[in-house]
Design a protein around this motif. Structure first.
Motif, PDB file in Angstrom:
ATOM      1  N   ARG A   1       0.807  -1.219   0.000  1.00  0.00           N
ATOM      2  CA  ARG A   1       0.000   0.000   0.000  1.00  0.00           C
ATOM      3  C   ARG A   1       0.844   1.274   0.000  1.00  0.00           C
ATOM      4  NH1 ARG A   1      -5.521   1.006   3.216  1.00  0.00           N
ATOM      5  NH2 ARG A   1      -5.952   3.081   2.384  1.00  0.00           N
TER       6      ARG A   1
ATOM      7  N   GLU B   1       0.497   4.218  -2.862  1.00  0.00           N
ATOM      8  CA  GLU B   1       0.095   5.587  -2.521  1.00  0.00           C
ATOM      9  C   GLU B   1       1.210   6.593  -2.784  1.00  0.00           C
ATOM     10  OE1 GLU B   1      -3.434   4.570   0.668  1.00  0.00           O
ATOM     11  OE2 GLU B   1      -1.450   5.057   1.477  1.00  0.00           O
TER      12      GLU B   1
ATOM     13  N   TYR C   1      -5.160   3.488  -3.388  1.00  0.00           N
ATOM     14  CA  TYR C   1      -5.070   2.074  -3.041  1.00  0.00           C
ATOM     15  C   TYR C   1      -6.466   1.505  -2.850  1.00  0.00           C
ATOM     16  CZ  TYR C   1      -3.968  -2.266  -0.678  1.00  0.00           C
ATOM     17  OH  TYR C   1      -3.883  -3.595  -0.346  1.00  0.00           O
TER      18      TYR C   1
END
Length: 191
Positions: A141, A145, A151
């Motif tokens: 993640r 990002e 995400y």
């Protein structure tokens, strides 16, 4: 015939299911599937790893198989392929350091790309996901990002499509991930 050729980008310790299943399923559908790895040629192999979800805080890892490559990385011409498959596992972590790999991923920005699990690390490194909705293994993640993407925090058996980009968190998503990818390729299956 470009519309029937697909490329899979592999590396040592690629996730076993995430390379074996797409390779076999897409071949079964009639696609000519080339699997390549930097520094290796057709007939060479990559070692795979089997990742499973066994109740620990992260996945477990066990030795997998020897997956035999079908083409030479150095001879691949992205223009010859209708789409790209990026499996996960540990391979994307080191593949993202190779400028030739990044150039290859970028070359597919106008065609369907299917990335699963840690494959999102290659998408982020190639800087092709800004403003897009992307799923990946949850530990990726931050990479997603930081690359400017949104995400998609979805169940492990789900997939998300944003334009021609199809992503999923892990191998339990294969049915949805592969179905969405072949739809992005313009293939319809009727039973």
């Amino acid at each position: 015939m470009r519309d029937r050729k697909l490329l899979i980008l592999a590396g040592d310790y690629v996730e076993d299911y995430e390379i074996m299943v797409p390779f076999q399923a897409l071949s079964m559908l009639g696609f000519a599937v080339d699997a390549v790895c930097p520094g290796k040629r057709a007939g060479d192999y990559v070692l795979t790893a089997i990742h499973d979800f066994e109740g620990a805080q992260t996945y477990s890892e066990k030795p997998g198989h020897r997956f035999v490559l079908t083409a030479d990385f150095d001879r691949v011409n992205a223009a010859d392929y209708a789409g790209l498959v990026i499996p996960g596992g540990r391979a994307p972590e080191y593949l993202r350091l190779d400028p030739q790999v990044i150039a290859l991923v970028r070359a597919f920005v106008d065609r369907p790309i299917a990335a699963i699990c840690h494959g999102g690390q290659l998408l982020a490194a190639a800087r092709i996901i800004e403003g897009r909705t992307v799923s990946a293994y949850p530990a990726c993640r931050p990479d997603i990002e930081l690359a400017g993407a949104i995400y998609a925090d979805i169940a492990v058996d789900q997939a998300v499509t944003d334009g021609m980009l199809v992503t999923a968190p892990a191998w339990p998503a294969h049915p949805r991930w592969l179905a969405q990818f072949i739809a992005a390729l313009g293939v319809r299956i009727s039973l």
